[in-house]
Design an enzyme around this catalytic site. Structure first.
Site, short mmCIF file in Angstrom:
data_model
loop_
_atom_site.label_atom_id
_atom_site.label_comp_id
_atom_site.label_asym_id
_atom_site.label_seq_id
_atom_site.Cartn_x
_atom_site.Cartn_y
_atom_site.Cartn_z
N GLU A 172 -8.95 9.06 5.68
CA GLU A 172 -9.20 7.64 5.44
C GLU A 172 -10.21 7.41 4.32
O GLU A 172 -10.20 6.38 3.66
CB GLU A 172 -9.69 6.96 6.72
CG GLU A 172 -8.61 6.74 7.76
CD GLU A 172 -7.60 5.68 7.33
OE1 GLU A 172 -8.00 4.68 6.71
OE2 GLU A 172 -6.40 5.87 7.61
N LYS B 183 -15.55 4.30 5.53
CA LYS B 183 -14.41 3.96 6.39
C LYS B 183 -14.42 4.83 7.65
O LYS B 183 -14.66 6.04 7.58
CB LYS B 183 -13.09 4.15 5.65
CG LYS B 183 -12.80 3.07 4.61
CD LYS B 183 -11.36 3.11 4.15
CE LYS B 183 -10.45 2.52 5.19
NZ LYS B 183 -9.06 2.36 4.70
N GLU C 58 0.85 -1.20 0.00
CA GLU C 58 0.00 0.00 0.00
C GLU C 58 0.88 1.24 0.00
O GLU C 58 1.86 1.31 0.75
CB GLU C 58 -0.90 0.08 1.24
CG GLU C 58 -2.04 -0.89 1.30
CD GLU C 58 -2.89 -0.68 2.54
OE1 GLU C 58 -2.82 0.42 3.14
OE2 GLU C 58 -3.62 -1.61 2.94
N GLU D 21 -13.53 5.61 -0.15
CA GLU D 21 -14.41 4.69 0.57
C GLU D 21 -15.16 5.47 1.64
O GLU D 21 -14.63 5.74 2.72
CB GLU D 21 -13.61 3.55 1.16
CG GLU D 21 -12.92 2.69 0.10
CD GLU D 21 -12.03 1.63 0.71
OE1 GLU D 21 -12.56 0.61 1.18
OE2 GLU D 21 -10.79 1.84 0.72
#
Length: 398
Positions: free
Chosen positions: A346, A340, A283, A337
């Protein structure tokens, strides 16, 4: 004369065949089937396909997007059947995740791992190119020490299940780590594993070394800069022109933090006795939005980081410490997203919007619907028509 020539030819072929069989035997003894492991990442650029959101397109549409962007390597964090079915026949190579919540159960016995593989992996082969299983995510260094203890048994049971199914030639077993496994990482040569983690990390590395798996690390210059903006040059974190740093021990110069983070992992592996193990970044990315206390979380910085990262990976270059080993990395993430938990950053790492258009320009074209109700399928159809029209025009002008 002709008979003699034929006999000589046959003798030569028999000698070659005997030598080939001997060579094959040697390789079989030295490298038995259980020790020949697949390589999950055949390119250098991949993307993480996270799905903690309620506004994402269906997996079939994601396949269309990835093909248009020519992204051939992805990671997901589970083994979702709809996703794996949608990727059948796409040619895209995928690493599936065995979630942290399953580790304790999988660690109990090989049969439980076998059940998981038979349900979540084997039915989709070979149509869906599952190339790896990531057993857990960021286990060592997390707050749940019970998971630290079960990680190695879980990894071994998953590998044994794959071996019994004769799948270790096709599917790699790994387990990504966060930077929390290191005691320090600056300068890169000083990096080593935390003392409390070493007793759990070393047997894991020993097993990965035995089966030929790489070391996966989640490396985020964004997080380092966000935590210490007063001590880190933003240009150094973004691959922009800067003075860089000098590692006096190795006499190596670093002009970007990403390379330094990768080489820090190599240094830690060296000290642990695993100097031949490859480091792959599972990542990395940069948030396009954040809270007031999240320094650097802007769309401009996200575009700069991801654009420069893409250029850097496509060059297939190594790092200062490992110049002959091309760096491989999965970018986080394909989409924002929106469900999250945690700080705003995030939920804002996506390269693309849910409608298939680009979040910002880093060289991808994306798919742009012609109306608010258009689907990816419509966009794909339009791309095909445009391609056909261009081909027809070329033929007519010949």
């Amino acid at each position: 004369m002709e008979c003699s020539l034929i006999l000589n030819t046959l003798r030569q072929q028999m000698v070659f065949s005997s030598f080939f069989l001997w060579l094959l035997l040697i390789f079989t003894v030295v490298f038995p089937s259980g020790f020949l492991t697949a390589q999950a990442f055949t390119g250098t650029y991949g993307v993480n396909y996270g799905r903690i959101a309620d506004n994402l397109p269906p997996p079939e549409s994601v396949v269309t997007l990835l093909k248009a962007a020519k992204i051939k390597n992805i990671r997901i964090y589970d083994a979702d059947k709809q996703v794996l079915t949608a990727f059948k026949g796409s040619g895209i190579e995928i690493v599936v995740g065995l979630g942290n919540e399953y580790l304790k159960d999988i660690s109990i016995g090989e049969e439980r791992a076998m059940d998981w593989v038979k349900e979540n992996v084997q039915p989709f082969l070979p149509g869906t190119h599952i190339r790896g299983i990531a057993v857990g995510n960021e286990i060592l260094g997390s707050g749940d020490m019970e998971l630290w203890e079960v990680l190695v048994p879980a990894v071994k049971n998953v590998y044994s299940a794959l071996d019994r199914l004769d799948l270790t030639h096709d599917i790699e077993v790994s387990s990504p780590h966060s930077e929390a496994v290191f005691a320090n990482s600056f300068p890169p040569s000083s990096c080593n594993f935390r003392e409390d983690i070493a007793p759990f990390m070393k047997p894991l590395l020993q097993f990965f070394s035995q089966i030929g798996s790489p070391f996966y690390i989640n490396a985020y210059p964004f997080l380092a800069y966000k935590n210490e903006p007063e001590h880190i040059d933003l240009n150094y974190a973004l691959f922009k022109k800067n003075a860089g740093i000098y590692d006096a021990k190795t006499k190596l110069h670093y002009d970007n933090m990403f390379d330094a983070q990768v080489d820090a992992a190599y240094a830690a592996l060296d000290k642990a006795g695993f100097s031949k193990m490859q480091v792959i970044v599972s990542e990395t990315g940069w948030a396009s939005r954040g809270d007031q206390n999240e320094a650097g979380a802007t769309e401009k910085n996200a575009r700069t980081y991801n654009k420069n990262m893409r250029k850097r990976l496509l060059k297939k270059k190594g790092t200062p410490y490992r110049p002959k080993i091309p760096v491989k990395a999965y970018i986080f993430a394909l989409f924002n997203e929106n469900l999250k938990p945690g700080p705003t950053s995030e939920r804002n790492f996506g390269l693309f919007k849910p409608d298939g258009s680009i979040a910002y320009d880093i060289g991808f074209t994306g798919l742009r619907p012609s109306s608010a109700t258009s689907s990816f399928v419509t966009s794909s159809y339009q791309l095909v028509l445009s391609s056909c029209a261009a081909t027809l025009l070329l033929i007519l002008t010949l």
